[in-house]
Design an enzyme around this catalytic site. Structure first.
Site, PDB file in Angstrom:
ATOM      1  N   CYS A 126      41.478  51.156  36.219  1.00  0.00           N
ATOM      2  CA  CYS A 126      41.696  50.495  34.937  1.00  0.00           C
ATOM      3  C   CYS A 126      40.429  50.610  34.091  1.00  0.00           C
ATOM      4  CB  CYS A 126      42.050  49.026  35.169  1.00  0.00           C
ATOM      5  SG  CYS A 126      42.249  48.080  33.644  1.00  0.00           S
ATOM      6  N   CYS A 172      43.677  42.507  35.344  1.00  0.00           N
ATOM      7  CA  CYS A 172      43.316  42.026  33.996  1.00  0.00           C
ATOM      8  C   CYS A 172      44.510  41.964  33.043  1.00  0.00           C
ATOM      9  CB  CYS A 172      42.212  42.887  33.396  1.00  0.00           C
ATOM     10  SG  CYS A 172      42.737  44.545  32.911  1.00  0.00           S
ATOM     11  N   CYS A 219      47.877  46.378  34.591  1.00  0.00           N
ATOM     12  CA  CYS A 219      46.883  46.200  35.638  1.00  0.00           C
ATOM     13  C   CYS A 219      47.100  44.793  36.203  1.00  0.00           C
ATOM     14  CB  CYS A 219      45.474  46.343  35.071  1.00  0.00           C
ATOM     15  SG  CYS A 219      44.180  45.907  36.254  1.00  0.00           S
ATOM     16  N   CYS A 270      38.833  46.892  33.701  1.00  0.00           N
ATOM     17  CA  CYS A 270      38.247  46.098  34.797  1.00  0.00           C
ATOM     18  C   CYS A 270      37.909  46.913  36.041  1.00  0.00           C
ATOM     19  CB  CYS A 270      39.170  44.946  35.157  1.00  0.00           C
ATOM     20  SG  CYS A 270      40.702  45.459  35.978  1.00  0.00           S
ATOM     21  N   CYS A 315      54.353  56.856  33.896  1.00  0.00           N
ATOM     22  CA  CYS A 315      53.897  57.528  32.678  1.00  0.00           C
ATOM     23  C   CYS A 315      52.809  56.646  32.067  1.00  0.00           C
ATOM     24  CB  CYS A 315      55.085  57.693  31.739  1.00  0.00           C
ATOM     25  SG  CYS A 315      54.728  58.679  30.292  1.00  0.00           S
TER      26      CYS A 315
END
Length: 177
Positions: free
Chosen positions: A92, A143, A140, A95, A164
């Site tokens: 991510c 976060c 995510c 984070c 995707c």
């Protein structure tokens, strides 16, 4: 008599033009509104990493903020990560939570990085109707950053899933690091 008919025709054309313009404007306004979730919607779900909007804006690039915090979509074929084929982990961008492994990446031809599976437990899912039909949205799990969507048209020889993902939502960490 002919002059009156011409006046009526012109008035009717103006009215139809205004109605058409109003219709286009109102559709576009709804689309923009749907692409940006309200603050209350974003704040309604609690994630282990939480920051204020000002903190996210300060830490992320404009494109990362648009994708991760406003559920935007990057232009297809624009991500530098689209062509990454080396061994490593996609994390991510907000984070650094590990989300996808390069061994599960494949070329879907859609213009966005695609994976046939996520790193279990690190991706959260939600239902999204923003473009008029049901899609499974991915976030995510640490976060809450918007990643993209998952579809059932991936490789049949593996999971059949196509995650995707917006490349701007990810950073790549090579296995050698």
């Amino acid at each position: 008599m002919i002059a009156i008919r011409e006046k009526n025709k012109n008035a009717m054309r103006k009215l139809l033009s205004l109605l058409l313009l109003f219709g286009l404007w109102s559709c576009q306004g709804q689309q923009k509104k749907a692409a940006q979730p309200a603050e209350e919607e974003v704040a309604a779900v609690s994630y282990p990493v939480t920051k204020t909007d000002a903190e996210w804006r300060a830490e992320l690039t404009d494109l990362e903020y648009y994708i991760l915090r406003r559920a935007g979509t990057e232009t297809p074929f624009s991500s530098e990560l689209l062509e990454v084929k080396e061994a490593g982990t996609f994390v991510c961008a907000a984070c650094q939570t590990p989300l996808f492994k390069s061994e599960h990446k494949f070329d879907s031809g859609t213009g966005w990085p695609s994976f046939d599976r996520e790193i279990e437990g690190n991706v959260a899912y939600d239902v999204d109707y923003k473009i008029g039909y049901k899609r499974t949205e991915e976030h995510c799990a640490t976060c809450g950053g918007h990643l993209g969507h998952v579809f059932d048209d991936g490789p049949r020889q593996t999971t059949g899933k196509r995650h995707c993902i917006n490349g701007a939502a990810l950073d790549f960490i090579p296995a050698s690091e």
